[in-house]
Design a protein around this motif. Structure first.
Motif: not given
Length: 124
Positions: A15-20
Motif C-alpha cells: 500500500t505504501i508503494a501505491l500511495i507513492n
C-alpha cells in the motif's frame, strides 16, 4: 525439548508503494496541467443586460402553465414531436422542473430522438 513452530508470514500488500505512485501522479498532473491565464485587465467584456431575449427560430417555447408554442402558435407535444428528430425547448423560468421533465419524457415517447433545453447563460 519442544520447539515452537512459527506461523508462515503472509506477504503484506504494497500500500505504501501505491500511495507513492498516486502522490507522484498528482504532482505530475499539477505541474504538467495548464492553468488558464487570467483575462487581460484592459479587456472590457460586452454587457448584454439590455438585449431582448429571443428563442432560437426552431425552438418551441414552454410557458409557465406548461403550454407549448411553436412560431407563436399553440402546438401539442405529439405534433411537436413530428416536426423533427431533434427538438429544442425554451422553458419559462416559472415552469416547474417536474413538468419540464414530464414534457421531455412525453416528447421522447412520441418519437423525438433528442430533446434539448435552451437556457440563458451568464458570466459571473
Amino acid at each position: 525439548m519442544s520447539q515452537r513452530q512459527s506461523k508462515p508470514r503472509t506477504p503484506r500488500e504494497p500500500t505504501i508503494a501505491l500511495i507513492n505512485v498516486v502522490f507522484l501522479m498528482l504532482v505530475f498532473f499539477l505541474i504538467a496541467g495548464t492553468i488558464a491565464a487570467p483575462l487581460d485587465p484592459r479587456v472590457r467584456l460586452v454587457e448584454t443586460d439590455e438585449l431582448e431575449g429571443r428563442a432560437p427560430p426552431d425552438a418551441a417555447v414552454v410557458l409557465a402553465d406548461g403550454s407549448l408554442l411553436l412560431d407563436g402558435r399553440s402546438i401539442t407535444p405529439e405534433a411537436l414531436a413530428e416536426t423533427g428528430p431533434i427538438l429544442r425547448l425554451v422553458p419559462d423560468r416559472e415552469l416547474p422542473a417536474s413538468e419540464l421533465v414530464s414534457l421531455s419524457r412525453s416528447l421522447r415517447e412520441a418519437g423525438a430522438e433528442e430533446v434539448w433545453v435552451v437556457t440563458e447563460r451568464g458570466l459571473q
